[in-house]
Write a protein that holds these residues in place. Structure first.
Motif, short mmCIF file in Angstrom:
data_model
loop_
_atom_site.label_atom_id
_atom_site.label_comp_id
_atom_site.label_asym_id
_atom_site.label_seq_id
_atom_site.Cartn_x
_atom_site.Cartn_y
_atom_site.Cartn_z
N LYS A 145 35.07 64.81 49.69
CA LYS A 145 35.23 63.50 49.10
C LYS A 145 36.42 63.04 49.97
O LYS A 145 36.66 61.62 50.04
CB LYS A 145 35.55 63.62 47.54
CG LYS A 145 34.21 63.90 46.87
CD LYS A 145 34.78 63.93 45.37
CE LYS A 145 33.42 64.16 44.40
NZ LYS A 145 33.87 64.36 43.15
N ARG A 146 37.45 63.85 50.51
CA ARG A 146 38.83 63.52 51.11
C ARG A 146 38.18 62.27 52.25
O ARG A 146 39.23 61.39 52.34
CB ARG A 146 39.46 64.35 51.58
CG ARG A 146 40.92 64.20 51.77
CD ARG A 146 41.72 65.35 52.05
NE ARG A 146 41.72 66.28 50.77
CZ ARG A 146 41.19 67.69 51.07
NH1 ARG A 146 40.80 68.31 52.21
NH2 ARG A 146 41.37 68.28 50.02
N PRO A 147 37.75 62.25 52.94
CA PRO A 147 37.46 61.46 54.27
C PRO A 147 37.02 60.26 53.84
O PRO A 147 37.19 59.36 54.42
CB PRO A 147 36.24 62.10 55.10
CG PRO A 147 36.02 63.53 54.63
CD PRO A 147 36.51 63.52 53.18
N PHE A 148 36.70 59.84 52.67
CA PHE A 148 35.91 58.68 52.13
C PHE A 148 36.92 57.76 51.01
O PHE A 148 36.63 57.14 50.35
CB PHE A 148 34.76 58.87 51.45
CG PHE A 148 33.57 59.54 52.29
CD1 PHE A 148 33.09 60.55 51.84
CD2 PHE A 148 33.42 59.30 53.36
CE1 PHE A 148 32.05 61.47 52.57
CE2 PHE A 148 32.44 59.59 54.33
CZ PHE A 148 31.90 60.90 53.68
N GLN A 149 38.43 58.23 51.49
CA GLN A 149 39.22 57.29 50.72
C GLN A 149 39.54 55.99 51.26
O GLN A 149 39.87 55.91 52.57
CB GLN A 149 40.74 58.20 50.67
CG GLN A 149 40.64 59.42 49.92
CD GLN A 149 41.85 60.36 50.02
OE1 GLN A 149 42.61 59.75 50.72
NE2 GLN A 149 41.87 61.40 49.45
N SER A 151 36.27 63.46 63.86
CA SER A 151 34.86 63.31 63.41
C SER A 151 34.82 62.49 61.99
O SER A 151 34.09 61.73 61.75
CB SER A 151 34.03 64.78 63.30
OG SER A 151 32.84 64.31 62.97
N LYS A 152 35.80 63.11 61.30
CA LYS A 152 36.02 62.67 59.99
C LYS A 152 36.33 61.04 59.88
O LYS A 152 35.98 60.41 59.21
CB LYS A 152 37.11 63.40 59.12
CG LYS A 152 36.55 64.60 58.79
CD LYS A 152 37.60 65.47 58.00
CE LYS A 152 37.14 66.91 57.52
NZ LYS A 152 38.17 67.62 56.86
N LYS A 153 37.37 60.73 60.66
CA LYS A 153 37.64 59.42 61.26
C LYS A 153 36.47 58.50 61.22
O LYS A 153 36.21 57.43 60.90
CB LYS A 153 38.72 59.14 62.29
CG LYS A 153 40.05 59.49 61.92
CD LYS A 153 40.88 59.30 63.01
CE LYS A 153 42.36 59.47 62.55
NZ LYS A 153 43.26 59.34 63.67
N SER A 179 34.97 55.55 58.84
CA SER A 179 34.69 54.17 59.20
C SER A 179 33.19 53.61 59.23
O SER A 179 32.86 52.65 58.67
CB SER A 179 35.15 53.86 60.56
OG SER A 179 34.54 54.84 61.48
N GLY A 180 32.38 54.80 59.62
CA GLY A 180 30.88 54.29 59.30
C GLY A 180 30.27 54.66 57.96
O GLY A 180 29.70 53.72 57.56
N PHE A 181 31.07 55.32 57.31
CA PHE A 181 30.68 55.21 55.84
C PHE A 181 30.83 53.94 55.09
O PHE A 181 30.13 53.51 54.32
CB PHE A 181 31.33 56.59 55.07
CG PHE A 181 31.34 56.44 53.79
CD1 PHE A 181 30.19 57.11 52.93
CD2 PHE A 181 32.17 55.95 52.79
CE1 PHE A 181 29.92 57.11 51.54
CE2 PHE A 181 31.95 55.74 51.26
CZ PHE A 181 30.98 56.38 50.72
N TRP A 182 32.01 53.29 55.27
CA TRP A 182 32.35 52.21 54.72
C TRP A 182 31.62 51.02 55.05
O TRP A 182 31.31 50.13 54.43
CB TRP A 182 33.86 52.08 54.76
CG TRP A 182 34.75 52.66 53.81
CD1 TRP A 182 35.29 54.02 53.73
CD2 TRP A 182 34.57 52.65 52.33
NE1 TRP A 182 35.73 54.55 52.51
CE2 TRP A 182 35.19 53.74 51.61
CE3 TRP A 182 33.76 51.87 51.31
CZ2 TRP A 182 35.32 54.08 50.19
CZ3 TRP A 182 33.86 52.39 50.12
CH2 TRP A 182 34.79 53.40 49.45
N ALA A 183 31.40 51.09 56.49
CA ALA A 183 30.87 49.96 57.20
C ALA A 183 29.41 49.82 56.58
O ALA A 183 28.95 48.78 56.25
CB ALA A 183 30.70 50.26 58.51
N LEU A 184 28.56 51.02 56.69
CA LEU A 184 27.28 51.11 55.90
C LEU A 184 27.30 51.00 54.37
O LEU A 184 26.27 50.32 53.89
CB LEU A 184 26.68 52.38 56.58
CG LEU A 184 26.71 52.35 57.96
CD1 LEU A 184 26.09 53.88 58.41
CD2 LEU A 184 25.57 51.48 58.54
#
Length: 610
Positions: free
Chosen positions: A6-10, A255-257, A261-266
């Protein structure tokens, strides 16, 4: 484990206020980028015209089908008449077949346009790489640049294949749908249009966030690619210093970065189909309710309601497609901007209009009070020396003293700021770069070889050299014996960067490459470093043979390799401290003598400057 996922998606890692502050500049850049891509597409005018005609045909046929179904309901089903129904059904089948054909043709033609456009972009970008100055590559990760010619251009390619037709078709369908709806019932059209304000607000909220996020995603992707290329190239060093865990940790962080960024864009762009589906259901409900009331009162027919329900879907479908394609387009624009950033970079300074071509040169080079600096940092300060034809000039000094900078100025990889450098009495700025470099050959510390045969690697020094000249050059470089012992001799294909042969053998091949170039000026940069003693003797003998009759500039840290140089120049902080032959400098008992004595005793050269 769950916490680690969960941490990368803050979301706070990419603040929305930062996105909002940059929105205006990004929108302006996006518009300019789209305009430039359109200019590339316009080069295929004939095919593009055919695509436009096919899209117009498919859009018109998609509107005609539902209209005729509504007519069939009113003229045949409601009235219980069958005369003419068969003809109408045949017409409908013909419409659907033509619609399918037009879609196939527009996709077929558009793929061709996209491939040609991307081919041109990739070719221009690759050519631009060879027009940029050396300093541009010195400041950037090579992997990040590679990402622009691969990932970013592929992103543009996918968008051109998928999005351009979809956007154009959606716009035409939207205009046609509204026109027919107004013709059939302005009131029901008004009811259908009530969803537009809701749609506008939702799309505005989404797109103003996804655009900058897609740009961050492309940047993070380029950074990750650059890091991967760097670590793959440096595997020997990573393993030698047991840095595998640190490299893995840094890769995970980068890679987490990218994931973030890809997680929130999508994720944010993923709201679009959900919003559109909700508005679809709302539109159907309103048409069914209002249309039913109007039909009861005789203002519209059942067929018109059926047409409107179908057109309502066609009305929201192009809006939905426009929304989805807009996000894909934003991603492609982010990649295209990175491509155009390279294309817009200042190229290597062009040769002066009156620049000359040298058919031959004696190799007489003079530095007269030459000053040079990188940006605000002074590197060379009024350096003056003379290299007479056939002389060997060696440069020594601590790291950062300016040795490599002098070599870069000689080859005009950089232009000096003040003073003058002349070759045979001609300012080198008045000589075409290609002509100047054609009279030079380089043997560098890092022996770079291409993935090709040994014969082709040697011939790289002069492409028109014959096989006999290649073998003669290899013999002069003391490389012929080991080459003939390889499985396929001169036709042995080397792996990338020459892996498969020893470092010393690589260096012998680069010396052979210099031999075949037949230069007047030779540049040697630590050519015998990191070589075993026996191979060093072979290399030194080959270099001595290569230097005969040529003006040679040598960078060396091991002073025992330059004792026979005609002139040794000791540099310190960009200034010449001492110059003369080895014997003369030893007799002066200055810094060079101390440095030489220190190396004999095994001391570090840097200590001797204290």
């Amino acid at each position: 484990m769950l916490n680690e996922v969960k941490r990368p998606f803050q979301y706070k890692k990419i603040p929305l206020d930062t996105v909002a502050n940059n929105k205006r500049n990004k929108a302006k850049d996006a518009a300019g980028t789209i305009k430039r891509i359109s200019a590339y597409l316009a080069r295929e005018k004939v095919t593009l015209t055919l695509v436009i005609l096919a899209v117009m045909a498919s859009s018109g046929l998609s509107l005609l089908g539902p209209f005729m179904i509504g007519m069939a309901i009113d003229d045949f089903i409601v009235t219980n008449k069958s005369a003419g129904l068969g003809i109408l059904l045949l017409l409908l089948i013909g419409i659907f077949l033509l619609h399918s054909l037009s879609i196939f043709l527009q996709n077929y033609w558009m793929v061709g346009i996209a491939q040609k456009t991307v081919f041109t972009l990739r070719k221009e970008l690759f050519q631009q790489f060879h027009r940029l100055p050396i300093r541009y590559f010195d400041k950037r990760q090579h992997g990040e640049l590679m990402s622009r010619i691969t990932n970013d251009i592929d992103n543009v390619n996918n968008t051109l294949n998928q999005s351009v037709i979809q956007i154009f078709s959606s716009v035409l369908t939207l205009i046609g749908t509204i026109a027919v709806m107004l013709y059939l019932s302005p009131l029901l059209t008004g009811v259908t249009m009530t969803i537009i304000p809701i749609m506008y607000i939702a799309m505005r909220w989404i797109t103003k966030r996804t655009g900058p996020l897609y740009k961050v995603q492309q940047k993070d992707l380029g950074t990750l690619n650059g890091y991967v290329e760097e670590t793959v190239s440096g595997q020997h060093i990573i393993k030698a210093f047991s840095q595998e865990e640190r490299v893995k940790a840094e890769f995970d962080e980068k890679s987490k970065k990218l994931v973030h960024s890809g997680f929130w864009a999508l994720t944010i762009s993923g709201f679009i189909p959900k919003v559109m589906n909700m508005l679809n259901f709302l539109s159907f409900a309103l048409i069914a309710l209002v249309g039913g009331l109007l039909a009861i009162k005789g203002y519209v027919t059942v067929g018109v309601i059926v047409i409107f329900t179908e057109y309502a879907r066609q009305f929201t479908r192009p809006l939905n497609e426009l929304s989805n394609q807009f996000n894909i387009l934003l991603s492609a624009v982010a990649g295209a901007e990175r491509v155009f950033q390279v294309l817009d970079e200042t190229q290597e300074e062009t040769d002066e209009q009156q620049a000359i071509t040298l058919s031959e040169t004696k190799g007489h080079m003079v530095f007269n009070a030459v000053t040079f600096g990188y940006e605000d940092t002074a590197i060379l300060k009024k350096v003056s020396f003379e290299a007479k034809p056939g002389e060997s000039i060696a440069f020594v000094g601590h790291t950062g003293a300016g040795k490599t900078t002098i070599i870069n100025l000689i080859a005009r990889f950089y232009n000096y700021d003040a003073g003058q450098i002349t070759l045979d009495g001609i300012d080198i700025k008045k000589i075409k770069r290609s002509s100047l470099r054609s009279h030079m050959a380089f043997v560098l510390q890092d022996a770079f070889l291409f993935q090709a045969t040994i014969r082709e690697n040697i011939r790289y020094g002069r492409l028109d050299a014959t096989d006999e000249e290649v073998e003669e050059a290899a013999q002069n470089a003391n490389a012929h014996d080991f080459i003939t012992q390889l499985p396929h001799g001169y036709d042995t294909i080397l792996d990338q960067d020459g892996s498969g042969i020893s470092q010393g053998q690589k260096q012998l091949l680069t010396i052979a490459r210099a031999f075949i170039a037949k230069p007047s000026i030779l540049i040697l940069d630590e050519a015998t470093s990191n070589i075993d003693t026996i191979t060093e003797l072979k290399i030194q003998a080959a270099l001595d043979r290569l230097m005969q009759g040529r003006t040679s500039f040598i960078i060396a840290h091991r002073l025992n390799t330059i004792q026979n140089a005609d002139k040794i120049i000791l540099l310190e902080h960009g200034e010449i401290q001492e110059q003369g032959s080895h014997k003369e400098l030893i007799q002066q008992k200055g810094k060079y003598a101390a440095l030489y004595q220190g190396q004999l005793q095994g001391k570090q050269g840097e200590e001797l400057y204290q």
